[in-house]
Design a protein around this motif. Structure first.
Motif, PDB file in Angstrom:
ATOM      1  N   ALA A  51      43.030  25.570  72.354  1.00 12.23           N
ATOM      2  CA  ALA A  51      41.996  25.928  71.379  1.00 12.23           C
ATOM      3  C   ALA A  51      41.583  27.387  71.577  1.00 12.23           C
ATOM      4  N   LYS A  52      41.270  28.067  70.490  1.00  9.94           N
ATOM      5  CA  LYS A  52      40.829  29.455  70.595  1.00  9.94           C
ATOM      6  C   LYS A  52      39.399  29.554  71.130  1.00  9.94           C
ATOM      7  N   TYR A  53      38.607  28.535  70.837  1.00 10.78           N
ATOM      8  CA  TYR A  53      37.205  28.569  71.248  1.00 10.78           C
ATOM      9  C   TYR A  53      36.795  27.215  71.815  1.00 10.78           C
ATOM     10  N   ALA A  54      35.974  27.249  72.854  1.00  7.71           N
ATOM     11  CA  ALA A  54      35.428  26.034  73.463  1.00  7.71           C
ATOM     12  C   ALA A  54      33.961  26.270  73.781  1.00  7.71           C
ATOM     13  N   VAL A  55      33.117  25.380  73.291  1.00  7.91           N
ATOM     14  CA  VAL A  55      31.674  25.515  73.456  1.00  7.91           C
ATOM     15  C   VAL A  55      31.143  24.237  74.090  1.00  7.91           C
ATOM     16  N   SER A  56      30.661  24.347  75.306  1.00 10.43           N
ATOM     17  CA  SER A  56      30.187  23.159  76.021  1.00 10.43           C
ATOM     18  C   SER A  56      28.789  22.770  75.574  1.00 10.43           C
ATOM     19  N   VAL A  57      28.528  21.463  75.593  1.00 13.21           N
ATOM     20  CA  VAL A  57      27.220  20.916  75.230  1.00 13.21           C
ATOM     21  C   VAL A  57      26.871  19.776  76.188  1.00 13.21           C
ATOM     22  N   ALA A  58      25.727  19.152  75.977  1.00  5.11           N
ATOM     23  CA  ALA A  58      25.198  18.204  76.950  1.00  5.11           C
ATOM     24  C   ALA A  58      25.859  16.839  76.936  1.00  5.11           C
ATOM     25  N   SER A  59      26.515  16.475  75.827  1.00  8.91           N
ATOM     26  CA  SER A  59      27.158  15.159  75.751  1.00  8.91           C
ATOM     27  C   SER A  59      28.131  15.143  74.587  1.00  8.91           C
ATOM     28  N   PHE A 217      23.861  26.790  67.737  1.00  9.99           N
ATOM     29  CA  PHE A 217      23.253  25.472  67.541  1.00  9.99           C
ATOM     30  C   PHE A 217      22.884  24.817  68.874  1.00  9.99           C
ATOM     31  N   ARG A 218      23.661  25.082  69.942  1.00  9.22           N
ATOM     32  CA  ARG A 218      23.363  24.419  71.221  1.00  9.22           C
ATOM     33  C   ARG A 218      22.118  24.980  71.897  1.00  9.22           C
ATOM     34  N   VAL A 219      21.653  26.163  71.463  1.00  8.91           N
ATOM     35  CA  VAL A 219      20.446  26.774  72.043  1.00  8.91           C
ATOM     36  C   VAL A 219      19.408  26.994  70.940  1.00  8.91           C
ATOM     37  N   HIS A 220      19.061  25.892  70.264  1.00  7.52           N
ATOM     38  CA  HIS A 220      17.996  25.879  69.260  1.00  7.52           C
ATOM     39  C   HIS A 220      18.307  26.709  68.018  1.00  7.52           C
ATOM     40  N   GLY A 221      19.555  27.134  67.835  1.00  4.01           N
ATOM     41  CA  GLY A 221      19.908  27.935  66.675  1.00  4.01           C
ATOM     42  C   GLY A 221      19.702  29.426  66.869  1.00  4.01           C
ATOM     43  N   ALA A 222      19.630  29.848  68.123  1.00  6.54           N
ATOM     44  CA  ALA A 222      19.314  31.249  68.418  1.00  6.54           C
ATOM     45  C   ALA A 222      20.563  32.118  68.495  1.00  6.54           C
ATOM     46  N   SER A 223      20.529  33.255  67.801  1.00 12.88           N
ATOM     47  CA  SER A 223      21.591  34.247  67.915  1.00 12.88           C
ATOM     48  C   SER A 223      21.401  35.097  69.165  1.00 12.88           C
ATOM     49  N   GLY A 232      18.393  24.496  65.349  1.00 14.26           N
ATOM     50  CA  GLY A 232      19.462  23.929  66.145  1.00 14.26           C
ATOM     51  C   GLY A 232      19.012  22.835  67.081  1.00 14.26           C
ATOM     52  N   TYR A 233      19.634  22.778  68.245  1.00 17.08           N
ATOM     53  CA  TYR A 233      19.436  21.698  69.205  1.00 17.08           C
ATOM     54  C   TYR A 233      19.294  22.293  70.610  1.00 17.08           C
ATOM     55  N   ASN A 234      18.814  21.492  71.525  1.00 17.02           N
ATOM     56  CA  ASN A 234      18.800  21.876  72.936  1.00 17.02           C
ATOM     57  C   ASN A 234      19.878  21.058  73.626  1.00 17.02           C
ATOM     58  N   SER A 235      21.072  21.625  73.770  1.00 18.58           N
ATOM     59  CA  SER A 235      22.203  20.837  74.259  1.00 18.58           C
ATOM     60  C   SER A 235      23.151  21.745  75.029  1.00 18.58           C
TER      61      SER A 235
END
Length: 374
Positions: A51-59, A217-223, A232-235
């Motif tokens: 994959a070109k991009y991988a974004v980790s999250v809480a679950s 999105f994983r950090v509340h939608g913050a750029s 966004g979400y807290n994940s």
């Protein structure tokens, strides 16, 4: 003899020094959220999956919710998926107020019957969400063709499919699960082929814009800190989990090979048992035996007998989603998806993990045969 359905303690005992060192390094750093090990693990996932991009999250569940939101699975639009899966594969659609549209499964694979998808596509359809279940991927050739012709988004639920690869008819190379559709997700729940010591998930994509949105999105939608482009979400994946998973990823091919060997033991020993059926692998792909399922006559009685003999089993899944109370509003009834309903009454998962022994598999298979001799 006791054979547990799953145990993480054998793997920990084998690699205790590596796990302890990895965890201690995080504790020593004091950086428990989005530490260096998280970025290192994301890079390793990109390298392993292609994959070109991988974004980790809480679950894995968070990964599904976030990607469904990003891909526009919301506001009354329809998303085609399977009723034979874990709740999260469909609740992610419903949480955005989109409509899950179910298609029955293939009895030989337990995956969505790709030949029945097209009849459910209409002007309100926005996407397809195939779930790669247990040991193999869905028919991604057919799914991607339908998506392309109908301008639909594809979200691959590869929560159970880490290591699985699809080649298909028109490709010279195998592609890793999760990397074929617009976005894909993995779960790192402890029982998974690549499982942590707690919850964890990953979003993968080959689209730079979708990856950037996932990071926000994983950090509340913050750029950037305190600047919110989206709701966004807290994940976020814990740094300790990333450290543990990085150790396990080093050995993932070995673990997959051991699972394949265990599946062969089961197939050899149960091949002559007329009361059970073992699923077929379909399509040009490389399976991974995250779970070893059988279809068994008198399933519930067999499960009870195995429990009495100290053998752990599990049922994935006893009630299809279209018959769950939370989806009453969709208006489905018994008989709407007969294959999923039939399989749910016969399916039984047997113990499988890299550390299980051949003697333990012998014990399980002998017990199964003894049950049917009664």
């Amino acid at each position: 003899m006791e054979v547990k359905f799953f145990t993480p303690t054998r793997e920990y005992a084998e690699k205790k020094d590596e796990f302890d060192k990895a965890i201690q390094s995080v504790l020593n750093s004091g950086n428990f959220i989005m530490g260096r090990q998280v970025t290192d693990f994301e890079d390793a996932i990109k390298e392993y999956t292609g994959a070109k991009y991988a974004v980790s999250v809480a679950s894995g569940t968070d990964a599904l919710v976030i990607t469904s939101d990003i891909l526009g699975f919301k506001n009354g639009r329809e998303v085609i998926t399977s009723p034979f899966t874990f709740l999260a594969s469909t609740s992610c659609i419903a949480k955005g107020c989109a409509k899950p549209v179910f298609v029955d499964i293939d009895e030989d694979t337990f995956n969505i019957d790709a030949e029945k998808i097209e009849e459910k596509i209409n002007a309100n359809t926005v996407g397809i969400l195939p779930i790669h279940l247990f040991s193999q991927m869905s028919n991604m050739d057919k799914i991607m063709d339908l998506a392309s012709r109908n301008h639909l988004r594809v979200l691959e639920d590869a929560a159970e499919a880490f290591g699985m690869k699809w080649k298909g008819k028109n490709s010279a190379l195998y592609r890793h699960s999760g990397t074929i559709g617009d976005m894909g997700i993995f779960s790192f729940f402890p029982t998974k082929t690549l499982g942590g010591y707690g919850d964890g998930g990953m979003i993968v994509t080959n689209d730079a814009r979708l990856a950037e949105m996932a990071k926000m999105f994983r950090v509340h939608g913050a750029s950037k800190k305190y600047h919110y482009d989206y709701l966004g979400y807290n994940s976020r994946l814990d740094t300790i989990q990333a450290a543990v998973l990085s150790v396990k990823l080093k050995y993932i091919d070995e673990a997959i090979e051991k699972r394949a060997k265990v599946s062969d033991w089961y197939k050899e020993r149960l091949n002559d048992c007329d009361y059970i059926k073992i699923p077929d692998i379909k399509g040009e792909q490389k399976p991974v035996y995250y779970v070893f399922n059988i279809l068994a006559q008198n399933r519930d009685e067999l499960a009870a007998y195995l429990k009495q003999n100290n053998i752990g089993t599990s049922i994935y899944y006893p009630i299809p989603l279209h018959l769950q109370k939370c989806f009453d509003y969709l208006g489905h009834k018994k008989g709407d998806f007969p294959v999923a309903e039939k399989v749910s009454k016969e399916i039984l998962a047997l113990p499988i993990y890299p550390e299980i022994t051949e003697d333990e598999v012998d014990f399980v298979c002998t017990a199964i045969k003894n049950f049917y001799k009664k």
